[in-house]
Design an enzyme around this catalytic site. Structure first.
Site, PDB file in Angstrom:
ATOM      1  N   ARG B  61       0.979  -1.272  -0.108  1.00  0.00           N
ATOM      2  CA  ARG B  61      -0.079  -0.083   0.059  1.00  0.00           C
ATOM      3  C   ARG B  61       0.712   1.473   0.013  1.00  0.00           C
ATOM      4  NH1 ARG B  61      -3.123  -3.309   3.322  1.00  0.00           N
ATOM      5  NH2 ARG B  61      -2.041  -2.715   5.134  1.00  0.00           N
ATOM      6  N   GLU B  98       4.268  -8.966  16.521  1.00  0.00           N
ATOM      7  CA  GLU B  98       3.617  -9.708  17.828  1.00  0.00           C
ATOM      8  C   GLU B  98       4.118 -11.192  18.100  1.00  0.00           C
ATOM      9  OE1 GLU B  98      -0.766  -9.449  19.944  1.00  0.00           O
ATOM     10  OE2 GLU B  98      -0.461  -9.162  17.636  1.00  0.00           O
TER      11      GLU B  98
END
Lengths: 178, 178
Positions: B61, B98
């Site tokens: 993006r 994470e």
């Protein structure tokens, strides 16, 4: 300004991603603002009179030029991605690879009925991806006003034949032998 | 023209890509040329005086806006990609997710010593990717003149703290709770 030759800025990388492939590296064109802007300007000039509503491009290299083309044409920008990467309801198209198949997707609400859509990808080889992208646009009710590429591999691949009927523009032709 | 609110064009997608995540979908901003151009114009305006040599953006993006920003700043465009996707010699940076780690790469010859580089990504969350991208630029001898985002998630993520010392611009702040 003297006319520059875009092909001089494209790097040939032998044996990438696999042995026997002569990969055309467009990143060496992108890092130089002169050929980068020239490529975008040529595409914008060709399609300016068609009143383009949306520019749809194929990830990831397609976005590098596609966003700038959309900006300059006062058009919206539509992301076509590989399966599973877009978060909303999608249209899907499957297309053939050398071995097996792949799927591209586009949000169902990205294009409205009757909108003029310019498709962009960095490279035309077999034309399989671009053809699938054109079908996605048409599934959403859009009109494919053109399909633009920076590089077209000519010779044994016949990508242009697969896209017959569309207004095709490629800026650099590179012959390939198989 | 009345000032538009960019945040009105960002779609919240609950539970994507996994349950509990409120995903910020920027594609709904991109398909509308008015907020799309406005986002790009605001970033260009902020960094125009810095004499930017290259705009480096993170796939995929990031490229949508990054290419247009480079065009308007008369800068070259540099592709930062996930490991294994660039065909030439690369600098690498590992960063934490994470769970586990990931690696981004940039061509070693994409940036020259002493060049002013504007980094762009669509969204600032923890700042891990942007920090790794800044290190890539500095490894190549470039100067990170700024880091721009369309969306900044504020609150518990503290992405801006991780990027302390850089000229950060974000156009839309969205608070998140964890």
């Amino acid at each position: 300004m003297a006319r520059i030759k875009l092909i001089d800025f494209i790097r040939n990388v032998p044996d990438w991603p696999v042995e026997g492939i002569q990969f055309k590296d467009i990143t060496t064109l992108c890092v130089n603002s002169i050929p980068f802007k020239e490529s975008i300007n040529q595409i914008v000039k060709h399609y300016k009179k068609k009143k383009i509503d949306k520019v749809a491009a194929i990830e990831a290299r397609g976005y590098v030029f596609g966003g700038a083309i959309a900006y300059l044409l006062d058009a919206g920008f539509v992301l076509i991605r590989k399966k599973g990467k877009l978060p909303w309801k999608c249209h899907q198209e499957e297309y053939e690879l050398e071995y097996g198949t792949d799927i591209i997707e586009m949000h169902q609400d990205a294009i409205d009925e009757g909108e003029n859509v310019l498709l962009f990808d960095d490279l035309l080889a077999t034309g399989g991806t671009a053809k699938a992208a054109a079908k996605l646009v048409e599934k959403a009710g859009g009109i494919v006003a053109g399909i633009a590429f920076v590089i077209e591999l000519t010779g044994s691949l016949h990508g242009r034949d697969l896209l017959k009927g569309y207004d095709i523009l490629s800026l650099v032709e590179i012959p390939v032998e198989e």
